[in-house]
Design an enzyme around this catalytic site. Structure first.
Site, PDB file in Angstrom:
ATOM      1  N   TYR A   6      74.744 -25.038 -85.368  1.00 23.28           N
ATOM      2  CA  TYR A   6      75.047 -25.741 -84.117  1.00 23.28           C
ATOM      3  C   TYR A   6      76.376 -25.246 -83.575  1.00 23.28           C
ATOM      4  O   TYR A   6      77.317 -25.038 -84.352  1.00 23.28           O
ATOM      5  CB  TYR A   6      75.123 -27.259 -84.345  1.00 23.28           C
ATOM      6  CG  TYR A   6      73.964 -27.973 -83.683  1.00 23.28           C
ATOM      7  CD1 TYR A   6      73.751 -27.850 -82.326  1.00 23.28           C
ATOM      8  CD2 TYR A   6      73.080 -28.748 -84.427  1.00 23.28           C
ATOM      9  CE1 TYR A   6      72.689 -28.475 -81.706  1.00 23.28           C
ATOM     10  CE2 TYR A   6      72.006 -29.382 -83.821  1.00 23.28           C
ATOM     11  CZ  TYR A   6      71.819 -29.241 -82.462  1.00 23.28           C
ATOM     12  OH  TYR A   6      70.768 -29.849 -81.845  1.00 23.28           O
TER      13      TYR A   6
ATOM     14  N   ARG B 184      64.810 -12.736 -75.041  1.00 25.58           N
ATOM     15  CA  ARG B 184      64.420 -13.773 -74.083  1.00 25.58           C
ATOM     16  C   ARG B 184      65.587 -14.759 -73.925  1.00 25.58           C
ATOM     17  O   ARG B 184      65.989 -15.414 -74.892  1.00 25.58           O
ATOM     18  CB  ARG B 184      63.185 -14.486 -74.638  1.00 25.58           C
ATOM     19  CG  ARG B 184      62.536 -15.501 -73.745  1.00 25.58           C
ATOM     20  CD  ARG B 184      61.107 -15.716 -74.172  1.00 25.58           C
ATOM     21  NE  ARG B 184      60.366 -14.493 -73.924  1.00 25.58           N
ATOM     22  CZ  ARG B 184      59.923 -14.111 -72.728  1.00 25.58           C
ATOM     23  NH1 ARG B 184      60.101 -14.871 -71.667  1.00 25.58           N
ATOM     24  NH2 ARG B 184      59.290 -12.972 -72.575  1.00 25.58           N
TER      25      ARG B 184
ATOM     26  N   GLU C 205      77.725 -26.305 -80.071  1.00 25.26           N
ATOM     27  CA  GLU C 205      77.971 -26.820 -78.713  1.00 25.26           C
ATOM     28  C   GLU C 205      79.428 -26.602 -78.331  1.00 25.26           C
ATOM     29  O   GLU C 205      80.315 -26.649 -79.182  1.00 25.26           O
ATOM     30  CB  GLU C 205      77.607 -28.301 -78.647  1.00 25.26           C
ATOM     31  CG  GLU C 205      76.109 -28.517 -78.776  1.00 25.26           C
ATOM     32  CD  GLU C 205      75.678 -29.945 -78.508  1.00 25.26           C
ATOM     33  OE1 GLU C 205      76.482 -30.712 -77.952  1.00 25.26           O
ATOM     34  OE2 GLU C 205      74.550 -30.272 -78.871  1.00 25.26           O
TER      35      GLU C 205
ATOM     36  N   THR D 106      68.117 -13.553 -66.149  1.00 28.24           N
ATOM     37  CA  THR D 106      67.554 -13.575 -67.492  1.00 28.24           C
ATOM     38  C   THR D 106      68.002 -12.281 -68.156  1.00 28.24           C
ATOM     39  O   THR D 106      68.500 -11.365 -67.498  1.00 28.24           O
ATOM     40  CB  THR D 106      66.021 -13.621 -67.470  1.00 28.24           C
ATOM     41  OG1 THR D 106      65.543 -12.583 -66.621  1.00 28.24           O
ATOM     42  CG2 THR D 106      65.512 -14.957 -66.979  1.00 28.24           C
TER      43      THR D 106
ATOM     44  N   LYS E 149      64.119  -9.147 -68.823  1.00 28.28           N
ATOM     45  CA  LYS E 149      63.240  -8.426 -67.892  1.00 28.28           C
ATOM     46  C   LYS E 149      63.704  -6.967 -67.827  1.00 28.28           C
ATOM     47  O   LYS E 149      63.652  -6.291 -68.841  1.00 28.28           O
ATOM     48  CB  LYS E 149      63.246  -9.125 -66.529  1.00 28.28           C
ATOM     49  CG  LYS E 149      62.703 -10.564 -66.586  1.00 28.28           C
ATOM     50  CD  LYS E 149      62.569 -11.157 -65.210  1.00 28.28           C
ATOM     51  CE  LYS E 149      61.909 -12.527 -65.210  1.00 28.28           C
ATOM     52  NZ  LYS E 149      62.857 -13.636 -65.414  1.00 28.28           N
TER      53      LYS E 149
ATOM     54  N   ASP F 173      70.337 -14.931 -57.847  1.00 29.04           N
ATOM     55  CA  ASP F 173      69.536 -14.901 -59.076  1.00 29.04           C
ATOM     56  C   ASP F 173      68.993 -13.474 -59.191  1.00 29.04           C
ATOM     57  O   ASP F 173      68.072 -13.090 -58.470  1.00 29.04           O
ATOM     58  CB  ASP F 173      68.399 -15.928 -58.937  1.00 29.04           C
ATOM     59  CG  ASP F 173      67.473 -15.936 -60.124  1.00 29.04           C
ATOM     60  OD1 ASP F 173      67.515 -14.993 -60.933  1.00 29.04           O
ATOM     61  OD2 ASP F 173      66.683 -16.895 -60.241  1.00 29.04           O
TER      62      ASP F 173
HETATM   63  N1  DSN Z   1      58.335 -15.971 -64.954  1.00 34.01           N
HETATM   64  C1  DSN Z   1      59.217 -15.037 -64.323  1.00 34.01           C
HETATM   65  C2  DSN Z   1      58.466 -13.990 -63.559  1.00 34.01           C
HETATM   66  O1  DSN Z   1      57.416 -13.604 -64.035  1.00 34.01           O
HETATM   67  O2  DSN Z   1      58.921 -13.541 -62.534  1.00 34.01           O
HETATM   68  C3  DSN Z   1      60.198 -15.710 -63.441  1.00 34.01           C
HETATM   69  O3  DSN Z   1      60.494 -16.964 -63.912  1.00 34.01           O
END
Ligand code: DSN
Length: 478
Positions: A64, A279, A66, A270, A273, A241
């Site tokens: 943990y 992730r 936090e 994120t 990607k 974003d």
């Molecule tokens: N799920 C992602 C996408 O496929 O674009 C975005 O949240």
């Protein structure tokens, strides 16, 4: 490091898991087989490196932590501090950001942290000020009432879902559309492109607290300098974003007006990607928002995932290597080759092409819904996802589009020639699929017919395309 080390590591891990629950070990092995055998064109997916994957499977998961580096609510966080500080340092250096917060568990969490930070920074609330100097116990019922009223119902302007925005940019069914009084900007119906004059007009009329830039299904560059000027003209905080295109920013394919980091007050992403990490999520911000962003856990997030922060540090270190820039450029080259191949075969693409990692096919020209096209392609070994197109008559469930992206296949080493062959496979499936009917004879948005032999043939051709580019070539689980 010997190539054998990767095989040994994954094989040993599976052996240990198999001794407890063999079905889990089998599922993990089957996932590798599936990923190896399918033509993965989901624009938001990728293949993390073995080092990134292995950094997640360890005892950091048990801790943990936090709070933030050096200021934790739990004892014994010195090693978590090390990896969190490393990940943040790599992120700052990679993106040229003043501050990085690497705890968010996902993109939605990163956006919630950003929303909180902006609300807490921008909304004049004496009750909030009291709470923030840790006088929560001094807050009266009236203070709490004022706090809820003052923080609630603020205004957000973001890109609409059907134009390519994300559901966390104010889409009604998402918490962002409930927290905020929201309005969206779309794209020009003739070109499919963002019309900055219309965005400026909407901003003048609506006077948002937050202007959101960024997308999950818009196939073009966005001019973040212009959006920042629009935000400034109405006193809005400018948030971007960049979850989909973070790898293109990291690899310096998007620079100048197209790099959001120097222009936005706050940037979320994120890490899994185009950035090709584990992730998870991340927030970058200007110094004035850093203190609020660092309150993300426990204000907005549950306990951080130190094993994932360790993997973020590894992946961000990888993205700082010179070969990542080459990878990022090849993602875009491949997407453009795929778009050209589809256009030459007669497909309709939203905006007529791409200058990022994704292509959006309007499949209504084939007489199909997105759902029918997605399933027919899946039957043929091609993994994509259905997606709305601007002003989509089929809504967000059935849709009229197929979104395809190149980050994953580029990681495998496929190049522009193979993208043309991929376009041929997609075109073959879409032209050979016919929409089905419901029992009462009305057109179905889900049923379709595709000859099974043809689907098998395309699957074999897809496998042939992949064969020279094995996935995780050093990992042998047999
Ligand atoms: N799920 C992602 C996408 O496929 O674009 C975005 O949240």
């Amino acid at each position: 490091m010997s190539r054998n080390a990767e095989s040994t590591a994954f094989r040993s891990a599976l052996e240990v898991i198999r001794a407890v629950e063999p079905r889990v070990a089998d599922a993990i092995g089957a996932e590798l087989t599936d990923q190896r055998e399918s033509l993965k064109l989901i624009a938001s997916e990728n293949y993390a490196s073995p080092a990134t994957l292995l950094a997640m499977g360890n005892w950091f998961s048990d801790k943990y932590a936090e709070g933030t580096v050096g200021r934790r609510f739990y004892a014994g966080c010195q090693n978590v501090d090390t990896v969190e500080a490393l990940a943040a340092e790599h992120a700052r250096e990679l993106f040229g950001a003043a501050h990085a917060y690497v705890q968010p568990h996902s993109g939605i969490d990163a956006n919630l942290v950003a929303f909180w930070a902006v609300l807490a920074d921008r909304v004049e609330s004496p009750a909030l000020k009291k709470a923030q100097v840790r006088q929560v116990n001094d807050l009266t019922e009236a203070d709490w009432f004022a706090l809820r009223r003052e923080l609630g119902n603020q205004r957000m302007l973001g890109m609409s879902l059907d134009a390519g925005g994300h559901l966390t940019h104010g889409f009604r069914p998402n918490i962002s559309g409930k927290m905020f009084d929201q309005r969206s900007y779309g794209t020009d119906p003739a070109t499919g492109l963002i019309d900055y004059d219309r965005v400026a007009e909407a901003a003048r009329e609506f006077e948002p607290l937050i202007l959101v830039g960024g997308y999950s299904a818009y196939p073009r560059k966005v001019n973040f300098r212009i959006l920042r000027e629009i935000a400034d003209s109405v006193g809005a905080t400018f948030m971007v974003d960049m979850a989909h295109f973070a790898g293109l920013v990291a690899g310096k394919v998007f620079t100048g007006d197209f790099d959001p980091v120097p222009h936005a007050h706050i940037v979320t992403t994120t890490t899994h990607k185009s950035l090709r990490g584990p992730r998870g999520g991340m927030v970058l911000c200007q110094p004035e928002l850093a203190d609020q962003v660092d309150r993300g856990c426990p204000m907005v997030l549950g306990g951080p995932l130190p094993h994932v922060m360790a993997a973020k540090a590894v992946a961000l270190a990888e993205a700082r290597r010179p070969d990542f820039a080459d990878y990022a450029q090849r993602i875009v080259d491949n997407a453009q080759a795929l778009a050209d191949g589809l256009l030459r075969r007669g497909a309709t693409l939203v905006t007529g092409g791409t200058d990022n990692h994704l292509v959006l096919i309007d499949v209504s020209g084939y007489g199909l819904t997105g759902r029918q096209a997605e399933q027919a392609l899946l039957d043929s070994g091609i993994v994509t996802n259905r997606n709305s197109v601007p002003q989509d008559p089929n809504g967000a469930w059935y849709t009229s589009g197929i979104r395809i992206g190149t980050p994953a296949l580029t990681t495998r080493g496929l190049g522009t020639a193979e993208m043309d062959q991929t376009a041929e496979l997609i075109h073959t499936v879409l032209t050979q699929t016919t929409a089905g009917a419901n029992a009462d004879g009305t057109p179905s948005k889900a049923k379709y017919t595709l000859d099974a032999d043809l689907a098998d043939k395309v699957s074999r051709q897809a496998a042939d395309l992949l064969a020279p580019h094995p996935l995780y070539p050093a990992v042998d689980l047999t």
